[in-house]
Motif scaffolding. Structure first.
Motif, mmCIF file in Angstrom:
data_model
loop_
_atom_site.group_PDB
_atom_site.id
_atom_site.type_symbol
_atom_site.label_atom_id
_atom_site.label_comp_id
_atom_site.label_asym_id
_atom_site.label_seq_id
_atom_site.Cartn_x
_atom_site.Cartn_y
_atom_site.Cartn_z
ATOM 1 N N LEU A 141 0.826 -1.208 0.000
ATOM 2 C CA LEU A 141 0.000 0.000 0.000
ATOM 3 C C LEU A 141 0.856 1.252 0.000
ATOM 4 C CD1 LEU A 141 -1.318 0.793 3.563
ATOM 5 C CD2 LEU A 141 0.398 -0.952 3.180
ATOM 6 N N LEU A 142 0.200 2.390 -0.208
ATOM 7 C CA LEU A 142 0.841 3.691 -0.048
ATOM 8 C C LEU A 142 0.610 4.133 1.392
ATOM 9 C CD1 LEU A 142 -0.271 5.536 -3.320
ATOM 10 C CD2 LEU A 142 1.682 4.030 -2.953
ATOM 11 N N GLY A 143 1.686 4.487 2.072
ATOM 12 C CA GLY A 143 1.557 4.857 3.477
ATOM 13 C C GLY A 143 1.649 3.633 4.374
ATOM 14 N N HIS A 144 1.129 3.779 5.591
ATOM 15 C CA HIS A 144 1.233 2.733 6.601
ATOM 16 C C HIS A 144 -0.145 2.390 7.148
ATOM 17 C CE1 HIS A 144 5.258 4.455 6.364
ATOM 18 N NE2 HIS A 144 5.731 3.347 6.913
ATOM 19 N N LEU A 145 -0.401 1.111 7.282
ATOM 20 C CA LEU A 145 -1.714 0.648 7.728
ATOM 21 C C LEU A 145 -2.009 1.061 9.170
ATOM 22 C CD1 LEU A 145 -4.089 -1.039 6.571
ATOM 23 C CD2 LEU A 145 -3.084 -3.037 7.700
ATOM 24 N N ASP A 146 -0.976 1.342 9.954
ATOM 25 C CA ASP A 146 -1.186 1.725 11.347
ATOM 26 C C ASP A 146 -1.233 3.237 11.536
ATOM 27 O OD1 ASP A 146 1.446 2.201 10.782
ATOM 28 O OD2 ASP A 146 2.272 1.009 12.428
ATOM 29 N N GLU A 147 -1.439 3.981 10.448
ATOM 30 C CA GLU A 147 -1.569 5.426 10.523
ATOM 31 C C GLU A 147 -2.905 5.869 9.947
ATOM 32 O OE1 GLU A 147 1.736 7.131 8.473
ATOM 33 O OE2 GLU A 147 3.223 6.441 9.944
ATOM 34 N N ASP A 148 -3.424 6.981 10.472
ATOM 35 C CA ASP A 148 -4.705 7.500 9.975
ATOM 36 C C ASP A 148 -4.611 7.876 8.503
ATOM 37 O OD1 ASP A 148 -6.335 7.329 12.285
ATOM 38 O OD2 ASP A 148 -5.313 9.056 13.138
ATOM 39 N N ASP A 184 5.433 6.573 0.504
ATOM 40 C CA ASP A 184 4.544 7.423 1.282
ATOM 41 C C ASP A 184 3.313 7.795 0.451
ATOM 42 O OD1 ASP A 184 6.250 7.383 3.431
ATOM 43 O OD2 ASP A 184 7.282 9.232 2.865
ATOM 44 N N VAL A 185 2.206 7.992 1.134
ATOM 45 C CA VAL A 185 0.982 8.363 0.441
ATOM 46 C C VAL A 185 1.000 9.861 0.141
ATOM 47 C CG1 VAL A 185 -0.246 8.708 2.626
ATOM 48 C CG2 VAL A 185 -1.539 8.295 0.541
ATOM 49 N N PRO A 186 0.649 10.286 -1.084
ATOM 50 C CA PRO A 186 0.572 11.725 -1.387
ATOM 51 C C PRO A 186 -0.541 12.386 -0.579
ATOM 52 C CG PRO A 186 0.627 10.403 -3.402
ATOM 53 C CD PRO A 186 0.389 9.453 -2.270
ATOM 54 N N VAL A 187 -0.238 13.507 0.031
ATOM 55 C CA VAL A 187 -1.198 14.214 0.870
ATOM 56 C C VAL A 187 -1.356 15.636 0.354
ATOM 57 C CG1 VAL A 187 -1.720 15.057 3.189
ATOM 58 C CG2 VAL A 187 -0.618 12.826 2.890
ATOM 59 N N ALA A 188 -2.607 16.046 0.131
ATOM 60 C CA ALA A 188 -2.908 17.415 -0.285
ATOM 61 C C ALA A 188 -3.224 18.250 0.950
ATOM 62 C CB ALA A 188 -4.097 17.436 -1.246
ATOM 63 N N THR A 189 -2.668 19.455 0.998
ATOM 64 C CA THR A 189 -2.913 20.366 2.117
ATOM 65 C C THR A 189 -3.564 21.637 1.595
ATOM 66 O OG1 THR A 189 -0.991 19.507 3.330
ATOM 67 C CG2 THR A 189 -1.870 21.644 4.019
ATOM 68 N N ILE A 190 -4.713 21.987 2.176
ATOM 69 C CA ILE A 190 -5.415 23.228 1.837
ATOM 70 C C ILE A 190 -5.298 24.166 3.026
ATOM 71 C CG2 ILE A 190 -7.607 24.280 1.161
ATOM 72 C CD1 ILE A 190 -8.452 21.587 0.035
ATOM 73 N N ASP A 191 -4.701 25.323 2.809
ATOM 74 C CA ASP A 191 -4.496 26.303 3.874
ATOM 75 C C ASP A 191 -5.614 27.353 3.805
ATOM 76 O OD1 ASP A 191 -3.631 28.179 5.696
ATOM 77 O OD2 ASP A 191 -1.513 27.968 5.143
ATOM 78 N N PHE A 192 -6.461 27.387 4.839
ATOM 79 C CA PHE A 192 -7.579 28.335 4.880
ATOM 80 C C PHE A 192 -7.194 29.645 5.570
ATOM 81 C CE2 PHE A 192 -9.612 24.157 4.610
ATOM 82 C CZ PHE A 192 -10.533 24.371 3.600
ATOM 83 N N GLY A 193 -5.949 29.717 6.018
ATOM 84 C CA GLY A 193 -5.524 30.914 6.727
ATOM 85 C C GLY A 193 -5.855 30.831 8.207
ATOM 86 N N ASN A 194 -5.267 31.720 8.970
ATOM 87 C CA ASN A 194 -5.482 31.778 10.426
ATOM 88 C C ASN A 194 -5.151 30.440 11.099
ATOM 89 O OD1 ASN A 194 -6.440 34.466 10.289
ATOM 90 N ND2 ASN A 194 -8.516 33.741 9.792
ATOM 91 N N GLY A 195 -4.181 29.741 10.535
ATOM 92 C CA GLY A 195 -3.765 28.485 11.149
ATOM 93 C C GLY A 195 -4.647 27.293 10.834
ATOM 94 N N GLN A 199 -5.809 18.533 5.628
ATOM 95 C CA GLN A 199 -4.908 17.583 4.998
ATOM 96 C C GLN A 199 -5.666 16.307 4.686
ATOM 97 O OE1 GLN A 199 -1.624 17.292 7.852
ATOM 98 N NE2 GLN A 199 -0.340 18.443 6.439
ATOM 99 N N GLN A 200 -5.453 15.789 3.477
ATOM 100 C CA GLN A 200 -6.166 14.596 3.045
ATOM 101 C C GLN A 200 -5.352 13.843 2.002
ATOM 102 O OE1 GLN A 200 -9.060 13.701 4.386
ATOM 103 N NE2 GLN A 200 -9.295 11.839 3.185
ATOM 104 N N PRO A 201 -5.202 12.523 2.148
ATOM 105 C CA PRO A 201 -4.553 11.745 1.083
ATOM 106 C C PRO A 201 -5.339 11.894 -0.215
ATOM 107 C CG PRO A 201 -4.721 10.458 3.097
ATOM 108 C CD PRO A 201 -5.523 11.694 3.321
ATOM 109 N N ILE A 202 -4.627 12.040 -1.336
ATOM 110 C CA ILE A 202 -5.319 12.321 -2.593
ATOM 111 C C ILE A 202 -5.354 11.122 -3.532
ATOM 112 C CG2 ILE A 202 -4.787 14.774 -2.520
ATOM 113 C CD1 ILE A 202 -2.473 14.257 -4.439
ATOM 114 N N ILE A 203 -4.766 10.025 -3.145
ATOM 115 C CA ILE A 203 -4.751 8.872 -4.040
ATOM 116 C C ILE A 203 -4.718 7.600 -3.214
ATOM 117 C CG2 ILE A 203 -2.239 8.689 -4.216
ATOM 118 C CD1 ILE A 203 -2.587 8.057 -7.173
ATOM 119 N N GLY A 204 -5.232 6.537 -3.808
ATOM 120 C CA GLY A 204 -5.170 5.252 -3.134
ATOM 121 C C GLY A 204 -4.789 4.172 -4.128
#
Length: 286
Positions: A141-148, A184-195, A199-204
């Protein structure tokens, strides 16, 4: 309250201190079952502390490591301890703390729902396969089975596939389970500002490999499938593996090729998309 949460947040980084044991126990199951029961009771006792000391946190890591080294026996004892604590009316915070350790013991997230033990070392999985004369199902798999944040496919497996009661029983009783990250699994990050960030994996992407104790890949099941289809595939692997146990390397290879050839022919015959040699275009597009 903040101090309590901060202290127990250290439990979340315990995987950094947990290494795959070099040897998974073998031998007298009764002795190891008794040992696992005592360790699970110890784990339940330690996690009841609201403000643990550094020594207690180290104790949690040590007990979790020992339970993982006991293999499926350790996982079963830990899950039983969680159920006992739940029946006693233990508060949800402690149950959550035990749950996090269950994931580390099992080698996968949502361990309590699946009750499956996963080896991370392929060498150890092969040794157990030879000892118990069971085939290995190795998830790549991409990433680790013991991670969210593992790949989308593996999250589907944890929620739909591995939680299926009949399938979980089959995997637990008839197979050796192993997983290995391809990258590693590709992760997309969307920054909405103010901290604020999302974050969400974008492929499986994934594949379940059926492997013999000698490390030979005998079949593969790529992508997403239903529990029914997976069970059908698993039963066919059991049948193939049992037939090949007593064969030499040469005979094994010949039998494996014949098995795949016959299965491919059977699938072509069953498929509605199969085009016979005597068919015309008008027959396909009336």
């Amino acid at each position: 309250m903040r101090m309590r949460v901060w202290l127990w947040s250290w439990v979340m980084i315990l995987p950094l201190f947990l290494e795959e044991p070099a040897v998974i126990v073998s031998g007298n199951n009764e002795i190891y079952a008794e040992q696992a029961t005592k360790l699970a009771a110890r784990l339940s006792h330690i996690t009841a502390c609201e403000t643990p000391t550094p020594e207690q946190l180290e104790d949690v890591a040590r007990v979790t490591r020992q339970l993982r080294a006991l293999g499926p026996t350790g996982l079963a004892a830990a899950i039983k301890a969680w159920k006992t604590a739940s029946l006693k009316g233990t508060d949800q915070l402690q149950l959550n703390r035990i749950d996090r350790q269950l994931d580390l013991i099992a080698g996968q997230k949502q361990a309590r729902a699946c009750n499956l033990y996963w080896y991370k070392s392929f060498a150890v999985a092969r040794a157990k396969s030879i000892e118990l004369k069971r085939p290995i199902i190795s998830l790549r798999l991409l990433g680790h089975l013991d991670e969210d944040f593992s790949c989308a496919n593996s999250r589907f497996f944890r929620r739909i596939l591995y939680t299926h009661p009949q399938l979980a029983d089959l995997l637990r009783q008839q197979f050796i389970l192993h997983w290995e990250p391809v990258r590693d699994v590709p992760v997309a990050t969307i920054d909405f500002g103010n901290g604020r960030k999302l974050q969400q994996p974008i492929i499986g992407n994934s594949a379940h490999l059926a492997v013999s104790g000698e490390g030979r890949v005998i079949d593969a099941l790529p992508g997403l499938v239903t529990p029914t289809e997976f069970m059908r595939w698993a039963h066919s692997i059991l049948e193939l593996h049992n037939m090949c146990l007593s064969l030499s390397a040469t005979d094994f290879q010949q039998h494996l090729q014949l098995w795949h050839r016959n299965r491919a022919q059977q699938r072509r015959q069953q498929s509605e998309l199969t085009i016979r040699i005597d068919q015309k275009v008008s027959d396909l597009n009336p």
